[in-house]
Design a protein around this motif. Structure first.
Motif, PDB file in Angstrom:
ATOM      1  N   ARG A 109      14.747  17.313   4.411  1.00 37.69           N
ATOM      2  CA  ARG A 109      13.483  17.827   3.889  1.00 37.69           C
ATOM      3  C   ARG A 109      13.657  19.268   3.397  1.00 37.69           C
ATOM      4  O   ARG A 109      13.225  19.618   2.297  1.00 37.69           O
ATOM      5  CB  ARG A 109      12.395  17.765   4.957  1.00 37.69           C
ATOM      6  N   TYR A 128       7.986  21.587  -3.012  1.00 35.66           N
ATOM      7  CA  TYR A 128       7.234  20.871  -1.983  1.00 35.66           C
ATOM      8  C   TYR A 128       6.787  19.507  -2.520  1.00 35.66           C
ATOM      9  O   TYR A 128       6.278  19.429  -3.643  1.00 35.66           O
ATOM     10  CB  TYR A 128       6.031  21.707  -1.539  1.00 35.66           C
ATOM     11  N   ILE A 143      13.189  20.456  -0.510  1.00 34.98           N
ATOM     12  CA  ILE A 143      12.182  21.453  -0.878  1.00 34.98           C
ATOM     13  C   ILE A 143      12.834  22.622  -1.612  1.00 34.98           C
ATOM     14  O   ILE A 143      12.297  23.117  -2.609  1.00 34.98           O
ATOM     15  CB  ILE A 143      11.384  21.911   0.361  1.00 34.98           C
ATOM     16  N   SER A 183       4.160  11.320  -3.415  1.00 33.06           N
ATOM     17  CA  SER A 183       5.225  12.260  -3.104  1.00 33.06           C
ATOM     18  C   SER A 183       5.986  12.563  -4.388  1.00 33.06           C
ATOM     19  O   SER A 183       6.310  11.630  -5.135  1.00 33.06           O
ATOM     20  CB  SER A 183       6.150  11.648  -2.060  1.00 33.06           C
ATOM     21  N   TYR A 184       6.278  13.826  -4.622  1.00 29.98           N
ATOM     22  CA  TYR A 184       6.993  14.244  -5.829  1.00 29.98           C
ATOM     23  C   TYR A 184       6.413  13.592  -7.084  1.00 29.98           C
ATOM     24  O   TYR A 184       7.131  13.031  -7.909  1.00 29.98           O
ATOM     25  CB  TYR A 184       8.493  13.980  -5.704  1.00 29.98           C
ATOM     26  N   ARG A 244       4.301  17.517  -1.839  1.00 27.30           N
ATOM     27  CA  ARG A 244       2.847  17.230  -1.854  1.00 27.30           C
ATOM     28  C   ARG A 244       2.567  15.802  -1.356  1.00 27.30           C
ATOM     29  O   ARG A 244       1.931  15.005  -2.034  1.00 27.30           O
ATOM     30  CB  ARG A 244       2.247  17.436  -3.247  1.00 27.30           C
TER      31      ARG A 244
END
Length: 139
Positions: free
Chosen positions: A24, A33, A28, A59-60, A35
């Motif tokens: 993670r 991030y 990042i 996500s992404y 989201r």
């Protein structure tokens, strides 16, 4: 530092987090991030029992639809299309550029293609003698 590989018979959420944390942090640093936003839409019957629905996460900038389930006796009643349409609205509201998912050969590839999804990958022999398809829909 020396590392040792340790197999874990019954992994815990803490084990998963220990594996995920460095990944993670790396992601990042390189992609920003993600989201992450969980998405859950539940189908209920007349008695209020949960009998199916949709489970995924944004996500992404993409919504991944992990699970879509409509009871067999209710298939063909537009519940799947309604769930996918509502999920697409959530994805768009969250700023996603598209949705993606996977399905087995014996499941619903044609259903997703009717909703505008296109094939972007195939895994042969998953399970052996069958295929798993990966589909996406860009908004």
């Amino acid at each position: 530092m020396t590392l040792t590989i340790v197999p874990i018979e019954t992994p815990s959420e803490a084990d998963r987090e220990a594996i995920l944390a460095p990944l993670r942090a790396y992601n990042i640093r390189h992609a920003g991030y993600p989201r992450i936003k969980p998405v859950a839409l539940v189908l209920t019957d007349d008695a209020g029992r949960k009998v199916g629905g949709l489970w995924g996460r944004c996500s992404y900038d993409w919504l991944f639809v992990e699970l879509l389930s409509v009871p067999e006796g209710q298939r063909g009643g537009n519940y799947g299309s309604a769930l996918m349409g509502q999920a697409e609205g959530i994805a768009r509201d969250h700023g996603c550029v598209g949705m993606w998912l996977d399905t087995f050969e014996f499941q619903a590839r044609g259903f997703y293609e009717k909703l505008g999804f296109e094939l972007f990958g195939t895994m042969e022999d998953y399970p052996v003698g069958s295929r798993r398809f990966f589909l996406r829909k860009r908004f």
